[in-house]
Design a protein around this motif. Structure first.
Motif, PDB file in Angstrom:
ATOM      1  N   LYS A   3     -21.674  45.473  -0.968  1.00 39.19           N
ATOM      2  CA  LYS A   3     -21.494  44.056  -0.654  1.00 39.19           C
ATOM      3  C   LYS A   3     -20.771  43.314  -1.792  1.00 39.19           C
ATOM      4  O   LYS A   3     -19.871  42.498  -1.549  1.00 39.19           O
ATOM      5  CB  LYS A   3     -22.878  43.448  -0.400  1.00 39.19           C
ATOM      6  N   ILE A   7     -17.122  41.169  -1.535  1.00 43.46           N
ATOM      7  CA  ILE A   7     -16.961  39.742  -1.818  1.00 43.46           C
ATOM      8  C   ILE A   7     -15.893  39.526  -2.898  1.00 43.46           C
ATOM      9  O   ILE A   7     -15.074  38.595  -2.831  1.00 43.46           O
ATOM     10  CB  ILE A   7     -18.308  39.121  -2.235  1.00 43.46           C
ATOM     11  N   TRP A  10     -12.625  39.962  -1.332  1.00 42.21           N
ATOM     12  CA  TRP A  10     -12.326  38.846  -0.420  1.00 42.21           C
ATOM     13  C   TRP A  10     -11.859  37.623  -1.205  1.00 42.21           C
ATOM     14  O   TRP A  10     -10.915  36.937  -0.830  1.00 42.21           O
ATOM     15  CB  TRP A  10     -13.577  38.528   0.383  1.00 42.21           C
ATOM     16  N   ARG A  20     -12.054  44.255   5.624  1.00 49.34           N
ATOM     17  CA  ARG A  20     -12.205  42.919   6.215  1.00 49.34           C
ATOM     18  C   ARG A  20     -13.234  42.954   7.340  1.00 49.34           C
ATOM     19  O   ARG A  20     -14.076  42.059   7.480  1.00 49.34           O
ATOM     20  CB  ARG A  20     -10.863  42.417   6.734  1.00 49.34           C
ATOM     21  N   PHE A  23     -16.538  43.120   5.778  1.00 51.16           N
ATOM     22  CA  PHE A  23     -16.910  41.831   5.196  1.00 51.16           C
ATOM     23  C   PHE A  23     -17.364  40.862   6.273  1.00 51.16           C
ATOM     24  O   PHE A  23     -18.350  40.135   6.116  1.00 51.16           O
ATOM     25  CB  PHE A  23     -15.735  41.262   4.399  1.00 51.16           C
ATOM     26  N   GLU A  24     -16.652  40.830   7.382  1.00 48.37           N
ATOM     27  CA  GLU A  24     -17.011  39.922   8.476  1.00 48.37           C
ATOM     28  C   GLU A  24     -18.377  40.257   9.054  1.00 48.37           C
ATOM     29  O   GLU A  24     -19.049  39.398   9.620  1.00 48.37           O
ATOM     30  CB  GLU A  24     -15.938  39.995   9.573  1.00 48.37           C
ATOM     31  N   LEU A  26     -20.966  41.126   7.336  1.00 45.96           N
ATOM     32  CA  LEU A  26     -22.055  40.722   6.440  1.00 45.96           C
ATOM     33  C   LEU A  26     -22.749  39.471   6.976  1.00 45.96           C
ATOM     34  O   LEU A  26     -22.099  38.558   7.476  1.00 45.96           O
ATOM     35  CB  LEU A  26     -21.513  40.448   5.032  1.00 45.96           C
ATOM     36  N   THR A  29     -21.634  36.153   5.158  1.00 45.90           N
ATOM     37  CA  THR A  29     -20.194  35.832   5.141  1.00 45.90           C
ATOM     38  C   THR A  29     -19.938  34.367   5.479  1.00 45.90           C
ATOM     39  O   THR A  29     -19.153  33.689   4.796  1.00 45.90           O
ATOM     40  CB  THR A  29     -19.431  36.754   6.095  1.00 45.90           C
ATOM     41  N   HIS A  32     -20.463  32.154   2.404  1.00 41.52           N
ATOM     42  CA  HIS A  32     -19.394  32.219   1.403  1.00 41.52           C
ATOM     43  C   HIS A  32     -18.134  31.490   1.882  1.00 41.52           C
ATOM     44  O   HIS A  32     -17.455  30.808   1.101  1.00 41.52           O
ATOM     45  CB  HIS A  32     -19.073  33.676   1.075  1.00 41.52           C
ATOM     46  N   LYS A  33     -17.835  31.611   3.153  1.00 34.01           N
ATOM     47  CA  LYS A  33     -16.650  30.925   3.693  1.00 34.01           C
ATOM     48  C   LYS A  33     -16.823  29.409   3.602  1.00 34.01           C
ATOM     49  O   LYS A  33     -15.868  28.677   3.288  1.00 34.01           O
ATOM     50  CB  LYS A  33     -16.405  31.358   5.131  1.00 34.01           C
TER      51      LYS A  33
END
Length: 302
Positions: A3, A7, A10, A20, A23-24, A26, A29, A32-33
């Motif tokens: 993880k 990040i 990313w 990607r 990551f999506e 997680l 996510t 963090h976005k």
């Protein structure tokens, strides 16, 4: 990839297509976005510089979202364990409880089993059976002597230390005292299993097993005489006859020069000790003497 690495990559916009997708997937996510999106609305200070991942992580202090695991199995296992334990306790307390009936010296009793079968228990005898489980397994354990009048139905087992008697519906007598084992059939058919031997008895048949010797014979009685307060014997060792006399009268018999292995044929009553002693001593040419209220001496006649 773990993880933390996802990040970091990313943040530096260096994710591959495969990374990607990971990551999506997680759970944090979106968090963090949102942080990055909100940060973009503010003008950076001229003294600010892009933090590295460790500095960024310390500043935002993102809450750790625990990874959800498939925990549904654990509660189910716990519930199953509780149910199994409960069923085990229930069976032990309610389904596996044995009913026991004992008789004392000079005592007889009659009991009725759950299927209306009747058992007459002789003196100093004991039976035990599972009343709750009777419909599934008609089995009764015996120590001593009992007469059985069995209701028709599934097989009925009388289990002793010397053999098992199996019937469907009949009348029979079973006696097991030490090394002596005897079965007499008064109605129907019974199967007797002793060690590796199996015998089928019909009306009028009887079987004796004593010290490893098996003998079959006949009788003419319609029911055991002891149920009518009289013990009858046909070529039975004197030791067994005297032991029965002690049980019926609550006495102790001492012997002087008496051959207890000789065979006796005859009977004695249960309601008069003098008559009973005469019925035994005279055929065997013995003398008897009541030396105490509960002690009798038997000796060879001179």
């Amino acid at each position: 990839m773990n993880k933390k690495s996802l990040i970091e990559k990313w943040l530096s916009d260096d994710l591959t297509e495969e990374e990607r997708i990971a990551f999506e997937a997680l759970e944090d996510t979106p968090f963090h976005k949102d942080i990055v999106a909100n940060a973009s609305k503010f003008k950076a200070s001229g003294f600010s510089e892009m933090p590295n991942f460790e500095s960024f992580k310390k500043r935002i202090k993102a809450p750790e979202v625990p990874v959800k695991k498939l925990q549904w199995l654990n509660p189910m296992l716990k519930i199953a364990s509780v149910l199994m334990l409960g069923l085990g306790v229930y069976y032990f307390l309610f389904m596996n409880v044995m009913t026991e009936v004992h008789t004392m010296v000079a005592e007889k009793t009659t009991i009725e089993l759950p299927d209306s079968s009747r058992v007459v228990l002789n003196a100093l005898s004991e039976v035990s059976y599972n009343e709750k489980n009777w419909e599934d397994k008609r089995e009764i354990k015996l120590q001593g002597e009992a007469f059985f009048d069995v209701a028709k139905g599934a097989k009925f087992d009388v289990v002793t230390s010397k053999g098992t008697v199996t019937v469907m519906g009949t009348e029979f007598n079973v006696k097991q005292r030490g090394d002596f084992f005897e079965v007499a059939c008064f109605e129907g058919t019974v199967r007797v299993v002793t060690d590796n031997k199996t015998e089928i008895l019909k009306v009028g048949d009887n079987l004796k097993w004593y010290k490893g010797v098996l003998v079959t014979g006949q009788h003419t009685q319609k029911e055991p005489q002891w149920t009518k307060n009289s013990s009858a014997f046909q070529r039975i060792p004197v030791s067994e006859v005297l032991a029965e006399l002690e049980r019926q009268y609550d006495i102790k018999i001492t012997l002087e020069s008496v051959d207890v292995n000789q065979l006796f044929t005859g009977a004695f009553v249960h309601d008069n000790l003098e008559n009973a002693l005469m019925a035994i001593s005279e055929p065997l040419s013995l003398e008897y003497e009541v030396i105490k209220p509960n002690t009798v001496r038997l000796s060879t006649s001179e």
